[in-house]
Design a protein around this motif. Structure first.
Motif, mmCIF file in Angstrom:
data_model
loop_
_atom_site.group_PDB
_atom_site.id
_atom_site.type_symbol
_atom_site.label_atom_id
_atom_site.label_comp_id
_atom_site.label_asym_id
_atom_site.label_seq_id
_atom_site.Cartn_x
_atom_site.Cartn_y
_atom_site.Cartn_z
ATOM 1 N N VAL A 210 9.205 12.044 3.177
ATOM 2 C CA VAL A 210 8.308 10.895 3.293
ATOM 3 C C VAL A 210 9.001 9.611 2.861
ATOM 4 C CG1 VAL A 210 6.130 9.895 2.507
ATOM 5 C CG2 VAL A 210 6.280 12.348 2.937
ATOM 6 N N PHE A 211 9.812 9.694 1.799
ATOM 7 C CA PHE A 211 10.518 8.507 1.325
ATOM 8 C C PHE A 211 11.447 7.955 2.397
ATOM 9 C CE2 PHE A 211 14.356 6.720 -0.684
ATOM 10 C CZ PHE A 211 13.791 5.652 -1.366
ATOM 11 N N GLU A 212 12.197 8.831 3.076
ATOM 12 C CA GLU A 212 13.119 8.357 4.115
ATOM 13 C C GLU A 212 12.369 7.801 5.317
ATOM 14 O OE1 GLU A 212 16.279 7.911 3.913
ATOM 15 O OE2 GLU A 212 16.413 8.754 1.894
ATOM 16 N N LEU A 213 11.219 8.392 5.659
ATOM 17 C CA LEU A 213 10.398 7.834 6.733
ATOM 18 C C LEU A 213 9.906 6.448 6.346
ATOM 19 C CD1 LEU A 213 8.897 8.068 9.440
ATOM 20 C CD2 LEU A 213 7.012 9.164 8.197
ATOM 21 N N GLN A 214 9.468 6.309 5.136
ATOM 22 C CA GLN A 214 9.014 5.017 4.614
ATOM 23 C C GLN A 214 10.113 3.973 4.741
ATOM 24 O OE1 GLN A 214 6.754 5.105 0.782
ATOM 25 N NE2 GLN A 214 8.600 4.138 0.005
ATOM 26 N N MET A 215 11.329 4.336 4.376
ATOM 27 C CA MET A 215 12.447 3.398 4.462
ATOM 28 C C MET A 215 12.800 3.063 5.909
ATOM 29 S SD MET A 215 13.359 2.329 1.521
ATOM 30 C CE MET A 215 11.573 2.235 1.383
ATOM 31 N N ASN A 250 0.253 3.134 0.435
ATOM 32 C CA ASN A 250 0.590 2.702 -0.918
ATOM 33 C C ASN A 250 1.818 1.797 -0.903
ATOM 34 O OD1 ASN A 250 0.429 2.826 -3.887
ATOM 35 N ND2 ASN A 250 2.257 4.086 -3.730
ATOM 36 N N PHE A 251 2.824 2.174 -0.109
ATOM 37 C CA PHE A 251 4.057 1.383 -0.039
ATOM 38 C C PHE A 251 3.783 -0.012 0.511
ATOM 39 C CE2 PHE A 251 7.711 -0.095 2.490
ATOM 40 C CZ PHE A 251 8.673 -0.176 1.500
ATOM 41 N N PHE A 252 3.109 -0.104 1.655
ATOM 42 C CA PHE A 252 2.913 -1.416 2.273
ATOM 43 C C PHE A 252 1.896 -2.266 1.509
ATOM 44 C CE2 PHE A 252 5.028 0.642 5.881
ATOM 45 C CZ PHE A 252 5.950 -0.352 6.197
ATOM 46 N N SER A 253 0.992 -1.645 0.784
ATOM 47 C CA SER A 253 0.112 -2.415 -0.100
ATOM 48 C C SER A 253 0.928 -3.111 -1.180
ATOM 49 C CB SER A 253 -0.922 -1.490 -0.762
ATOM 50 O OG SER A 253 -1.773 -0.897 0.195
ATOM 51 N N LYS A 254 1.921 -2.403 -1.701
ATOM 52 C CA LYS A 254 2.779 -2.992 -2.726
ATOM 53 C C LYS A 254 3.724 -4.035 -2.134
ATOM 54 C CE LYS A 254 2.583 0.894 -5.936
ATOM 55 N NZ LYS A 254 3.326 1.979 -6.628
ATOM 56 N N THR A 266 12.427 -7.874 -12.108
ATOM 57 C CA THR A 266 11.713 -7.249 -13.222
ATOM 58 C C THR A 266 10.228 -7.580 -13.159
ATOM 59 O OG1 THR A 266 13.679 -7.384 -14.630
ATOM 60 C CG2 THR A 266 11.570 -7.054 -15.727
ATOM 61 N N ASN A 267 9.898 -8.845 -12.850
ATOM 62 C CA ASN A 267 8.494 -9.250 -12.724
ATOM 63 C C ASN A 267 7.804 -8.500 -11.594
ATOM 64 O OD1 ASN A 267 8.732 -11.046 -14.812
ATOM 65 N ND2 ASN A 267 9.025 -12.840 -13.521
ATOM 66 N N ILE A 268 8.512 -8.384 -10.477
ATOM 67 C CA ILE A 268 7.937 -7.703 -9.318
ATOM 68 C C ILE A 268 7.722 -6.228 -9.625
ATOM 69 C CG2 ILE A 268 8.352 -7.040 -6.915
ATOM 70 C CD1 ILE A 268 9.936 -9.659 -6.610
ATOM 71 N N ALA A 269 8.726 -5.599 -10.253
ATOM 72 C CA ALA A 269 8.612 -4.173 -10.598
ATOM 73 C C ALA A 269 7.402 -3.924 -11.488
ATOM 74 C CB ALA A 269 9.889 -3.704 -11.293
ATOM 75 N N SER A 270 7.201 -4.805 -12.454
ATOM 76 C CA SER A 270 6.056 -4.661 -13.357
ATOM 77 C C SER A 270 4.737 -4.837 -12.620
ATOM 78 C CB SER A 270 6.171 -5.692 -14.492
ATOM 79 O OG SER A 270 5.053 -5.635 -15.339
ATOM 80 N N ALA A 271 4.690 -5.805 -11.697
ATOM 81 C CA ALA A 271 3.444 -6.105 -10.979
ATOM 82 C C ALA A 271 3.025 -4.971 -10.045
ATOM 83 C CB ALA A 271 3.599 -7.403 -10.199
ATOM 84 N N TYR A 282 11.150 -3.004 -1.351
ATOM 85 C CA TYR A 282 9.906 -3.708 -1.069
ATOM 86 C C TYR A 282 10.193 -5.129 -0.569
ATOM 87 C CZ TYR A 282 7.608 0.167 -3.407
ATOM 88 O OH TYR A 282 7.150 1.424 -3.737
ATOM 89 N N LEU A 283 11.202 -5.765 -1.149
ATOM 90 C CA LEU A 283 11.555 -7.112 -0.703
ATOM 91 C C LEU A 283 12.145 -7.081 0.708
ATOM 92 C CD1 LEU A 283 13.104 -8.578 -3.988
ATOM 93 C CD2 LEU A 283 10.801 -8.911 -3.052
ATOM 94 N N MET A 284 12.912 -6.056 1.012
ATOM 95 C CA MET A 284 13.453 -5.903 2.361
ATOM 96 C C MET A 284 12.326 -5.746 3.377
ATOM 97 S SD MET A 284 13.921 -3.112 4.607
ATOM 98 C CE MET A 284 14.187 -1.705 3.519
ATOM 99 N N ALA A 285 11.331 -4.942 3.058
ATOM 100 C CA ALA A 285 10.187 -4.772 3.960
ATOM 101 C C ALA A 285 9.417 -6.078 4.123
ATOM 102 C CB ALA A 285 9.259 -3.687 3.425
ATOM 103 N N ALA A 286 9.319 -6.846 3.044
ATOM 104 C CA ALA A 286 8.614 -8.134 3.109
ATOM 105 C C ALA A 286 9.352 -9.121 4.002
ATOM 106 C CB ALA A 286 8.448 -8.711 1.703
ATOM 107 N N ARG A 287 10.677 -8.996 4.068
ATOM 108 C CA ARG A 287 11.455 -9.865 4.968
ATOM 109 C C ARG A 287 11.275 -9.441 6.426
ATOM 110 N NH1 ARG A 287 15.263 -9.281 0.746
ATOM 111 N NH2 ARG A 287 16.361 -7.644 1.909
ATOM 112 N N ASN A 288 11.114 -8.145 6.650
ATOM 113 C CA ASN A 288 11.003 -7.639 8.023
ATOM 114 C C ASN A 288 9.609 -7.778 8.617
ATOM 115 O OD1 ASN A 288 13.692 -6.926 8.191
ATOM 116 N ND2 ASN A 288 13.357 -4.817 7.486
#
Length: 332
Positions: A210-215, A250-254, A266-271, A282-288
């Motif tokens: 599932v993790f690799e599919l997510q990526m 869960n991934f795309f919500s984050k 660090t701030n993002i990881a905590s949030a 997560y930042l890579m997905a946000a760029r795409n």
């Protein structure tokens, strides 16, 4: 008291007459029960002074009478009542709880339920004994919990291996603990658990999970995503759709949350409740995917979740076909 505090007090020979263990996380209840069964009494003492009841088979009067006995050749006896949630009329033991036998340690496992705090039984348990409430931990805390149990055993586990293990097993602490123990037995002197160990000893493919599919979806790598789904089709137990869709949601919500936060990793990881090691994903997905695309992805995941249980879909549509169709829509 915590699990550790209860066990620590027993190691110091400090015992109460009554322990009531309740709640929906059976792992901790079993941990306390197992310690009590194996370690409070010596082997010779346990032969005469350890009594175990099961709620399905025992009745309240049998347990009460056993608790009133005096220990033989020992300072105390231990009475365990497992699966007490199945015992009828357990409230009738309340008079014994009011005046327990000092030389008896009664430990009651009341899984998946909690006492009604308004009842006389609950008030007596709190007043006369030790009430331990066990609650499920949040899914987001499972990687941290897994790291901790590995560390407690003097080992380490890399972040991707943790995620593989947790994503595959889900919120089942007993199974995670058992799988970790199985892996540690096979490390042959090594101190770090890797993805290869998860693949070899738990049976999770480090390439098709599932993790690799997510990526693959996050990277918009459609060929890779389709290959992973085809593996799932050939190995249905490796990742059922009921596991995949919540993980992606869960991934795309984050990702949406991460895209709106300023500051460092660090701030993002905590949030978003993840290890800083994974923030780059997560930042890579946000760029795409822009915010409109991310919101559409969540909507599509919801729609395909409904279709996966037979709503608004042809009954003959396979899970693999649904996943391929969904992934194509998301990426393109």
């Amino acid at each position: 008291m915590s699990v550790e505090n209860i066990i620590s007090s027993w190691e110091k020979k400090n015992f109460k007459s009554l322990y009531w263990l309740e709640g929906d996380e059976g792992f901790y209840i079993d941990k306390i029960m197992n310690y009590a069964e194996r370690h409070i009494l010596s082997e010779s003492e346990a032969e005469f002074n350890l009594t175990i009841f099961y709620g399905r088979d025992a009745n309240w009067s049998e347990v009460t009478n056993a608790c009133k006995r005096f220990p033989m050749f020992a300072e105390r006896q231990v009475v365990l009542l497992k699966e007490a949630q199945y015992m009828k009329d357990i409230a009738k033991m309340e008079p014994y709880f009011e005046n327990p036998q000092p030389s008896t340690t009664l430990i009651i496992g009341y899984k998946e339920k909690k006492l009604d705090a308004r009842t006389k039984l609950a008030k007596t348990v709190k007043q006369k004994g030790e009430l331990f409430a066990s609650t499920k931990i949040f899914d987001s805390k499972l990687p941290e919990w897994t790291n901790q149990i590995v560390k407690q055993r003097g080992f380490s586990i890399n972040p991707k291996a943790v995620l593989l293990l947790v994503d595959h097993i889900g919120n089942d602490l007993s199974r995670i603990d058992n799988e970790v123990n199985k892996i540690l037995i096979n490390l042959n002197g090594r101190k770090d658990i890797t993805e290869e160990d998860i693949e070899n000893y738990v049976g999770i493919s480090k390439e098709f999970n599932v993790f690799e599919l997510q990526m693959a979806v996050a990277q918009k790598d459609l060929p890779k995503a389709i290959r992973i789904i085809q593996y799932f089709e050939s190995n249905p137990k490796s990742a059922p759709i009921q596991l995949i869709l919540p993980a992606l949601y869960n991934f795309f919500s984050k990702v949406i949350i991460a895209s709106s936060i300023s500051g460092g990793e660090t701030n993002i990881a905590s949030a978003i409740g993840v290890s800083p090691y994974f923030v780059k994903d997560y930042l890579m997905a946000a760029r795409n995917y822009n915010i409109q695309a991310l919101e559409m992805i969540l909507l599509q995941l919801h729609q395909y979740n409904l279709r996966s249980i037979g709503i608004d879909t042809v009954s003959s549509t396979s899970q693999g076909s649904l996943l391929k169709e969904m992934v194509v829509k998301i990426i393109r």
